[in-house]
Design a protein around this motif. Structure first.
Motif, mmCIF file in Angstrom:
data_model
loop_
_atom_site.group_PDB
_atom_site.id
_atom_site.type_symbol
_atom_site.label_atom_id
_atom_site.label_comp_id
_atom_site.label_asym_id
_atom_site.label_seq_id
_atom_site.Cartn_x
_atom_site.Cartn_y
_atom_site.Cartn_z
ATOM 1 N N ALA A 200 14.412 -10.982 -12.114
ATOM 2 C CA ALA A 200 13.602 -10.838 -10.906
ATOM 3 C C ALA A 200 14.036 -9.666 -10.039
ATOM 4 N N ILE A 201 15.292 -9.219 -10.161
ATOM 5 C CA ILE A 201 15.705 -8.000 -9.461
ATOM 6 C C ILE A 201 16.301 -7.014 -10.475
ATOM 7 N N GLY A 202 15.834 -7.098 -11.721
ATOM 8 C CA GLY A 202 16.389 -6.264 -12.784
ATOM 9 C C GLY A 202 15.449 -5.221 -13.345
ATOM 10 N N VAL A 203 14.241 -5.105 -12.789
ATOM 11 C CA VAL A 203 13.296 -4.084 -13.251
ATOM 12 C C VAL A 203 13.548 -2.811 -12.442
ATOM 13 N N ALA A 204 14.040 -1.774 -13.122
ATOM 14 C CA ALA A 204 14.428 -0.554 -12.403
ATOM 15 C C ALA A 204 14.367 0.644 -13.339
ATOM 16 N N ASP A 205 14.524 1.832 -12.764
ATOM 17 C CA ASP A 205 14.536 3.047 -13.581
ATOM 18 C C ASP A 205 15.746 3.071 -14.506
ATOM 19 N N LYS A 206 16.875 2.558 -14.025
ATOM 20 C CA LYS A 206 18.083 2.452 -14.827
ATOM 21 C C LYS A 206 18.647 1.048 -14.707
ATOM 22 N N LEU A 207 18.931 0.433 -15.861
ATOM 23 C CA LEU A 207 19.562 -0.889 -15.881
ATOM 24 C C LEU A 207 20.918 -0.753 -16.553
ATOM 25 N N ALA A 208 21.966 -1.038 -15.802
ATOM 26 C CA ALA A 208 23.325 -0.898 -16.325
ATOM 27 C C ALA A 208 24.077 -2.209 -16.151
ATOM 28 N N MET A 209 25.216 -2.302 -16.850
ATOM 29 C CA MET A 209 26.075 -3.477 -16.734
ATOM 30 C C MET A 209 27.519 -3.036 -16.564
ATOM 31 N N MET A 210 28.249 -3.737 -15.705
ATOM 32 C CA MET A 210 29.694 -3.550 -15.667
ATOM 33 C C MET A 210 30.263 -4.007 -17.005
ATOM 34 N N LYS A 211 31.355 -3.402 -17.422
ATOM 35 C CA LYS A 211 31.916 -3.625 -18.761
ATOM 36 C C LYS A 211 32.121 -5.099 -19.087
ATOM 37 N N ASN A 212 32.615 -5.876 -18.125
ATOM 38 C CA ASN A 212 32.911 -7.288 -18.381
ATOM 39 C C ASN A 212 31.868 -8.224 -17.775
ATOM 40 N N SER A 213 30.623 -7.803 -17.793
ATOM 41 C CA SER A 213 29.538 -8.665 -17.329
ATOM 42 C C SER A 213 28.733 -9.161 -18.524
ATOM 43 N N VAL A 214 27.843 -10.126 -18.279
ATOM 44 C CA VAL A 214 26.988 -10.668 -19.341
ATOM 45 C C VAL A 214 25.555 -10.762 -18.826
ATOM 46 N N PHE A 215 24.609 -10.748 -19.756
ATOM 47 C CA PHE A 215 23.181 -10.800 -19.420
ATOM 48 C C PHE A 215 22.506 -11.617 -20.506
ATOM 49 N N SER A 216 21.883 -12.741 -20.144
ATOM 50 C CA SER A 216 21.329 -13.623 -21.183
ATOM 51 C C SER A 216 20.126 -14.404 -20.682
ATOM 52 N N VAL A 217 19.337 -14.869 -21.620
ATOM 53 C CA VAL A 217 18.135 -15.635 -21.289
ATOM 54 C C VAL A 217 18.470 -17.088 -20.964
ATOM 55 N N ILE A 218 19.642 -17.538 -21.389
ATOM 56 C CA ILE A 218 20.110 -18.896 -21.130
ATOM 57 C C ILE A 218 21.632 -18.874 -21.153
ATOM 58 N N SER A 219 22.260 -19.810 -20.481
ATOM 59 C CA SER A 219 23.719 -19.858 -20.493
ATOM 60 C C SER A 219 24.199 -20.276 -21.889
ATOM 61 N N PRO A 220 25.389 -19.838 -22.304
ATOM 62 C CA PRO A 220 25.930 -20.267 -23.598
ATOM 63 C C PRO A 220 26.033 -21.788 -23.711
ATOM 64 N N GLU A 221 26.349 -22.460 -22.585
ATOM 65 C CA GLU A 221 26.420 -23.918 -22.612
ATOM 66 C C GLU A 221 25.046 -24.513 -22.918
ATOM 67 N N GLY A 222 23.998 -23.963 -22.286
ATOM 68 C CA GLY A 222 22.643 -24.446 -22.543
ATOM 69 C C GLY A 222 22.212 -24.168 -23.967
ATOM 70 N N CYS A 223 22.559 -22.976 -24.453
ATOM 71 C CA CYS A 223 22.227 -22.616 -25.833
ATOM 72 C C CYS A 223 22.893 -23.568 -26.816
ATOM 73 N N ALA A 224 24.182 -23.858 -26.593
ATOM 74 C CA ALA A 224 24.916 -24.757 -27.491
ATOM 75 C C ALA A 224 24.334 -26.165 -27.454
ATOM 76 N N ALA A 225 23.901 -26.601 -26.267
ATOM 77 C CA ALA A 225 23.319 -27.935 -26.141
ATOM 78 C C ALA A 225 22.006 -28.044 -26.912
ATOM 79 N N ILE A 226 21.222 -26.952 -26.905
ATOM 80 C CA ILE A 226 19.935 -26.964 -27.609
ATOM 81 C C ILE A 226 20.116 -26.839 -29.116
ATOM 82 N N LEU A 227 20.950 -25.887 -29.545
ATOM 83 C CA LEU A 227 21.095 -25.616 -30.976
ATOM 84 C C LEU A 227 21.935 -26.653 -31.710
ATOM 85 N N TRP A 228 23.045 -27.077 -31.079
ATOM 86 C CA TRP A 228 23.975 -27.968 -31.768
ATOM 87 C C TRP A 228 24.154 -29.307 -31.074
#
Length: 313
Positions: A200-228
């Motif tokens: 929602a605040i990520g549409v821009a001319d340049k999209l960057a990430m700090m080295k130790n940041s993460v970007f995902s459609v769902i949290s790893p915990e949520g993903c693990a709960a759905i898949l396994w």
């Protein structure tokens, strides 16, 4: 009191030894221990796993949006409210200068301490927060002020009240409006970029990430709960999801990775802020050379190219 992650325990031990040596006034021991600490930091942080980077992205001492505001902005002036419902404290907006460049900084704020975390809703914006962001982005457009979005949220707030007030519409409206803003914009994931709350605040001319940041459609915990059906498999999910800055840069889903201090942004906030500020100045200087029509056209081309693929036999 510093917070240490499980893989940072050897660093904690050396830090404790340094503190004890300083109390005793043993400068020679401090010098030796500092060299040992530097080696240990190099050893640990040069070989981080995906899950360890996720832990760093969520580190309680990691600099939040207001930390960057305090370290980067001069003449900072905070703006409030969406003029429709209320002021959402999980989204903050500041007008100020970075190295002499006028900027409208809009970011998500998690908060520290129980009272502040509750006030900031743990960095999970309500729809009025996104409408507040849109209001001030449009103000920046009106006066030709560049935008800097700082992304740091586990996701948009999923509560009943937020849904009743149009959470999904507010996010969708921002995606639509930000895509055609007639002013340069840069978005940076500074910690955790969760789902639509980050987009929602990520549409821009340049999209960057700090080295130790993460970007995902769902949290790893949520993903693990759905898949396994097992949230404890979050480490396995983190690796499979490819959510780190380097992974997303490789997939061409982000433009740049901003380096952090070798020991992480949480241990050297000043260096992290300096790296972010230098990135902003470099990119905004290049973007301001484009005409408005070129700027918007390039942004749209970039957005439409996301997710393209080729079929092979």
């Amino acid at each position: 009191m510093a917070n240490y992650l499980d893989f940072e325990q050897s660093i904690k031990q050396i830090d404790d030894d340094i503190a004890n040596a300083k109390i005793k006034g043993d400068e020679h021991a401090v010098e030796i221990l500092n060299k040992e600490l530097e080696k240990e930091i190099q050893k640990i942080y040069k070989n981080l796993s995906e899950y360890q980077r996720l832990q760093l992205a969520r580190h309680p001492d990691r600099p939040y949006t207001i930390d960057y505001v305090n370290l980067l902005l001069t003449d900072a002036y905070e703006l409030h409210g969406d003029r429709a419902y209320r002021d959402d404290p999980s989204i903050v907006c500041f007008l100020g200068y970075i190295a002499g460049h006028k900027v409208m900084l809009i970011g998500e704020q998690k908060g520290r301490g129980t009272k502040n975390k509750l006030r900031r809703n743990f960095g999970m914006p309500h729809p009025e927060g996104y409408r507040k962001a849109l209001r001030f982005a449009k103000m920046a457009e009106k006066f030709g002020v560049p935008l800097l979005f700082l992304i740091d949220t586990p996701g948009a707030y999923p509560g009943i009240g937020a849904e009743e007030r149009g959470q999904s519409e507010a996010i969708a409206r921002n995606l639509y409006e930000f895509a055609s803003l007639k002013t340069p914009s840069i978005a940076v994931v500074i910690g955790e970029g969760g789902s639509g709350g980050a987009l929602a605040i990520g549409v821009a001319d340049k999209l960057a990430m700090m080295k130790n940041s993460v970007f995902s459609v769902i949290s790893p915990e949520g993903c693990a709960a759905i898949l396994w059906n097992d949230p404890s498999k979050q480490e396995q999910a983190t690796k499979a999801m490819k959510i780190t800055a380097d992974d997303l840069k490789h997939q061409k889903l982000i433009d740049d990775v901003i380096p952090e201090p070798i020991n992480g942004a949480h241990r050297d906030k000043n260096a992290a802020a300096k790296a972010l500020g230098e990135y902003f100045v470099k990119q905004i200087t290049a973007l301001e050379k484009l005409s408005i029509d070129e700027l918007v056209a390039k942004r749209m081309d970039k957005i439409l190219s996301i997710g393209t693929f080729e079929e092979t036999k």
